[in-house]
Design a protein around this motif. Structure first.
Motif, PDB file in Angstrom:
ATOM      1  N   GLU A 325       0.805  -1.218   0.000  1.00 13.48           N
ATOM      2  CA  GLU A 325       0.000   0.000   0.000  1.00 13.48           C
ATOM      3  C   GLU A 325       0.845   1.279   0.000  1.00 13.48           C
ATOM      4  O   GLU A 325       0.320   2.357  -0.292  1.00 13.48           O
ATOM      5  N   ILE A 326       2.108   1.165   0.326  1.00  8.66           N
ATOM      6  CA  ILE A 326       2.968   2.346   0.420  1.00  8.66           C
ATOM      7  C   ILE A 326       3.156   2.994  -0.948  1.00  8.66           C
ATOM      8  O   ILE A 326       3.082   4.213  -1.095  1.00  8.66           O
ATOM      9  N   TYR A 327       3.396   2.162  -1.948  1.00 11.06           N
ATOM     10  CA  TYR A 327       3.582   2.636  -3.317  1.00 11.06           C
ATOM     11  C   TYR A 327       2.435   2.147  -4.192  1.00 11.06           C
ATOM     12  O   TYR A 327       1.792   1.134  -3.900  1.00 11.06           O
ATOM     13  N   ARG A 328       2.229   2.839  -5.290  1.00  6.58           N
ATOM     14  CA  ARG A 328       1.174   2.425  -6.218  1.00  6.58           C
ATOM     15  C   ARG A 328       1.542   1.127  -6.927  1.00  6.58           C
ATOM     16  O   ARG A 328       0.662   0.388  -7.378  1.00  6.58           O
ATOM     17  N   ILE A 347      13.593   5.774 -10.400  1.00 11.31           N
ATOM     18  CA  ILE A 347      13.647   4.652  -9.464  1.00 11.31           C
ATOM     19  C   ILE A 347      12.377   3.816  -9.562  1.00 11.31           C
ATOM     20  O   ILE A 347      12.390   2.614  -9.311  1.00 11.31           O
ATOM     21  N   GLY A 348      11.283   4.452  -9.910  1.00 15.63           N
ATOM     22  CA  GLY A 348      10.027   3.717 -10.040  1.00 15.63           C
ATOM     23  C   GLY A 348       9.235   3.653  -8.757  1.00 15.63           C
ATOM     24  O   GLY A 348       8.350   2.806  -8.627  1.00 15.63           O
ATOM     25  N   VAL A 349       9.531   4.540  -7.799  1.00 16.27           N
ATOM     26  CA  VAL A 349       8.734   4.607  -6.575  1.00 16.27           C
ATOM     27  C   VAL A 349       7.710   5.730  -6.728  1.00 16.27           C
ATOM     28  O   VAL A 349       8.055   6.866  -7.025  1.00 16.27           O
ATOM     29  N   LEU A 356      -1.077   7.103   2.625  1.00 17.90           N
ATOM     30  CA  LEU A 356      -0.054   7.457   3.606  1.00 17.90           C
ATOM     31  C   LEU A 356      -0.463   8.613   4.515  1.00 17.90           C
ATOM     32  O   LEU A 356      -0.019   8.690   5.671  1.00 17.90           O
ATOM     33  N   LYS A 357      -1.285   9.530   4.023  1.00 15.70           N
ATOM     34  CA  LYS A 357      -1.526  10.781   4.741  1.00 15.70           C
ATOM     35  C   LYS A 357      -2.028  10.582   6.167  1.00 15.70           C
ATOM     36  O   LYS A 357      -1.738  11.389   7.050  1.00 15.70           O
TER      37      LYS A 357
END
Length: 362
Positions: A325-328, A347-349, A356-357
């Motif tokens: 869930e941190i990254y898409r 980097i692809g992040v 996250l909010k």
């Protein structure tokens, strides 16, 4: 192109159960970002450690960076790293690392290349081990074995467990149980997180050699170079270290002391991508391998970029309740136990800020 703004963001969320390694217990996951913005709308994401000193260091560095061309990574690294005042070791170097990673993200986006291809593109997928085997309340030998068996079912060709928080005899039994669970073909790594004196590490090493250990990681304190060498001279198990080492100079000293066969260099700690590549070249000149510690999201690129990249550390969902869930987009294991870098520019992040909010703390 010039840098117009540098923003830090820090997040924290609880684990369902605390995890313990050889010396430390972790109740929460901490996640920090540096967002480097430019006048051309390209934003670089730097991965960081967070905390008051990290944040204050980045504030201190902003005037040196804003208005500069982010592509000039060597120039900007030299502006940040002034070891009499900032960056020789410790949290200030980690702050430099975070910014530098963000600059390389921009650099690769400008080149329209994945970072690993910009850096050298030695391979398109990398050997990987799953990190785990932490001490947890209610986690006995049966649960430990089940975790390792699940890792193998997921495709792992190598796994790592923690040692050092219990008596040596108990850790020897844990290692025996894990070897039985994963079978003879899967690589088994052990990590003490600096828990031992060198002579205690020798005791453990001699008792576990029979279980075909791929490496013994951080057996003693980071600055005990002599202890690393004494241990290495008394075991057939390769010694790995370096996750708490800083800059090319620290790794130069590890080499001079013949302290390890494998370097667990961490770009988030040692000085960023710029310095990591120098450490990798230094290791290559001495016929030593690099197996980075920590974040798979940046290190998958760095292992893929270099010929002496040995293996990638990989954390699965049982390590982090926010995994996936941190990254898409989340890095996943390939069927052959490798991991492939994202085939996108940078980097692809891509942080999932909507999720996250609710966990933001600074």
């Amino acid at each position: 192109m010039i840098i117009t703004e540098i923003i830090t963001e820090e997040y924290r969320w609880p684990r369902a159960r605390p995890i313990t390694n050889g010396l430390h217990t972790y109740t929460d996951v901490e996640f920090a970002l540096v967002r480097v913005r430019t006048d051309e709308g390209i934003e670089g994401i730097g991965l960081g450690s967070g905390g008051d000193i990290w944040r204050a260091t980045i504030e201190h560095l902003k005037p040196l960076l804003i208005g500069q061309d982010p592509v000039n990574v060597e120039r900007l690294w030299a502006r940040m790293w002034v070891p009499k005042l900032i960056g020789r070791r410790g949290l200030t170097t980690r702050a430099i690392s975070s910014i530098d990673i963000g600059l390389w993200d921009i650099r690769a986006k400008v080149a329209n290349l994945p970072l690993y291809k910009l850096l050298g593109g030695y391979r398109d997928s990398v050997p990987t081990y799953i990190a785990g085997g932490y001490y947890e309340d209610g986690k006995g030998l049966k649960e430990l074995a089940a975790e390792m068996e699940e890792n193998v079912r997921l495709g792992a060709r190598a796994i790592k467990i923690k040692v050092g928080a219990v008596p040596i005899a108990e850790d020897v039994e844990r290692i025996r149980v894990v070897r039985d669970a994963i079978g003879p073909e899967v690589k088994l790594l052990v990590d003490a997180n600096c828990a031992y004196r060198w002579y205690d590490a020798v005791q453990l090493a001699r008792r576990i050699e029979r279980y075909d250990i791929f490496w013994f990681e951080e057996p003693v304190a980071p600055d005990d170079y002599a202890g690393h060498r004494k241990l290495a001279n008394q075991t057939i198990i390769p010694i790995a270290t370096g996750e708490n080492e800083y800059t090319r100079y620290g790794f130069r000293d590890l080499i001079a002391h013949e302290a390890a066969a494998i370097f667990n260099a961490d770009a988030k700690i040692l000085g960023g991508v710029t310095e990591f590549m120098k450490v990798a070249a230094l290791a290559q000149a001495n016929d030593l391998d690099i197996a980075p510690h920590g974040s798979q999201d940046i290190h998958v690129h760095l292992v893929a970029a270099i010929p002496n990249g040995l293996i990638l550390e990989y954390y699965r969902e049982n390590f982090d309740p926010m995994w996936g869930e941190i990254y898409r987009d989340t890095l996943v294991l390939n069927k052959d136990g490798t991991v492939s870098p994202p085939n996108v520019a940078g980097i692809g992040v891509d942080p999932n800020y909507d999720v996250l909010k609710q966990y933001r703390v600074a």
